[in-house]
Motif scaffolding. Sequence first.
Motif, PDB file in Angstrom:
ATOM      1  N   HIS A  76       0.792  -1.227   0.000  1.00 19.41           N
ATOM      2  CA  HIS A  76       0.000   0.000   0.000  1.00 19.41           C
ATOM      3  C   HIS A  76       0.830   1.285   0.000  1.00 19.41           C
ATOM      4  N   ASN A  77       2.109   1.169  -0.372  1.00 21.30           N
ATOM      5  CA  ASN A  77       2.912   2.390  -0.498  1.00 21.30           C
ATOM      6  C   ASN A  77       4.091   2.154  -1.440  1.00 21.30           C
ATOM      7  N   ARG A  78       4.725   3.238  -1.807  1.00 23.46           N
ATOM      8  CA  ARG A  78       5.846   3.161  -2.750  1.00 23.46           C
ATOM      9  C   ARG A  78       6.991   2.322  -2.206  1.00 23.46           C
ATOM     10  N   ASP A 106      -6.546  -0.049  -3.082  1.00 19.93           N
ATOM     11  CA  ASP A 106      -6.617   1.343  -3.541  1.00 19.93           C
ATOM     12  C   ASP A 106      -5.291   1.796  -4.122  1.00 19.93           C
ATOM     13  N   TYR A 107      -4.190   1.419  -3.465  1.00 22.37           N
ATOM     14  CA  TYR A 107      -2.865   1.813  -3.968  1.00 22.37           C
ATOM     15  C   TYR A 107      -2.602   1.154  -5.325  1.00 22.37           C
ATOM     16  N   ARG A 109      -4.719   0.105  -7.571  1.00 27.89           N
ATOM     17  CA  ARG A 109      -5.555   0.716  -8.619  1.00 27.89           C
ATOM     18  C   ARG A 109      -5.036   2.105  -8.998  1.00 27.89           C
ATOM     19  N   ALA A 110      -4.521   2.855  -8.027  1.00 27.04           N
ATOM     20  CA  ALA A 110      -4.008   4.196  -8.316  1.00 27.04           C
ATOM     21  C   ALA A 110      -2.666   4.157  -9.042  1.00 27.04           C
ATOM     22  N   HIS A 111      -1.960   3.043  -8.938  1.00 27.16           N
ATOM     23  CA  HIS A 111      -0.638   2.897  -9.560  1.00 27.16           C
ATOM     24  C   HIS A 111      -0.588   1.588 -10.349  1.00 27.16           C
ATOM     25  N   ALA A 112      -1.626   1.356 -11.112  1.00 32.06           N
ATOM     26  CA  ALA A 112      -1.835   0.050 -11.760  1.00 32.06           C
ATOM     27  C   ALA A 112      -0.659  -0.386 -12.625  1.00 32.06           C
ATOM     28  N   CYS A 115       2.516  -1.219 -10.450  1.00 33.10           N
ATOM     29  CA  CYS A 115       2.288  -2.427  -9.644  1.00 33.10           C
ATOM     30  C   CYS A 115       2.262  -3.668 -10.529  1.00 33.10           C
ATOM     31  N   ALA A 135      -7.836  -6.248  -7.356  1.00 33.05           N
ATOM     32  CA  ALA A 135      -7.083  -5.059  -7.762  1.00 33.05           C
ATOM     33  C   ALA A 135      -5.934  -5.434  -8.682  1.00 33.05           C
ATOM     34  N   SER A 139      -5.444  -4.322 -12.532  1.00 31.10           N
ATOM     35  CA  SER A 139      -4.226  -3.653 -13.003  1.00 31.10           C
ATOM     36  C   SER A 139      -3.687  -4.291 -14.284  1.00 31.10           C
TER      37      SER A 139
END
Length: 146
Positions: A76-78, A106-107, A109-112, A115, A135, A139
């Motif tokens: 869930h994070n970089r 959520d992470y 999907r926001a950075h599909a 990821c 998710a 992606s």
Amino acid sequence: MARSALIIGALPPPSGGVATHCRELVRALESAGLRAELVDPRRLGPEGSDGRARFLSRLALARLRAEIIHVHTNGHNRGSWSLAALAACGHLGPSLLTLHSGLAPDYIRAHARACRLVAARYRRVIAVNPEIAAALVDSGLDPARI
């Protein structure tokens, strides 16, 4: 077939969650006759210490030995995806990525794209819940790898 595994994940404290999962995985692998080592990337030591160099050296050795590399992270994070990318880079043996956090979907999907590219470097991706799996599929990761 690899006879040893490098597990990259959390060591207690704190106890519970990912740390418990990793500790139990090491026990199960060892009882099955494999050598397993658990390395916690959070314990690399302060900036400028040799902890980071020791971690990278151990990771390079695992690659050379074609050991199983199994990364456990929150997703869930970089930082978690950077760790996953580093661990998969140049690895020739079997590899697994386990994503643990309920915040991961959520992470992802926001950075599909990012990821998906990292996850695709692993032979298998283990999603600890159906929302993470969905998710990853959203992606563009091949569902057969999840």
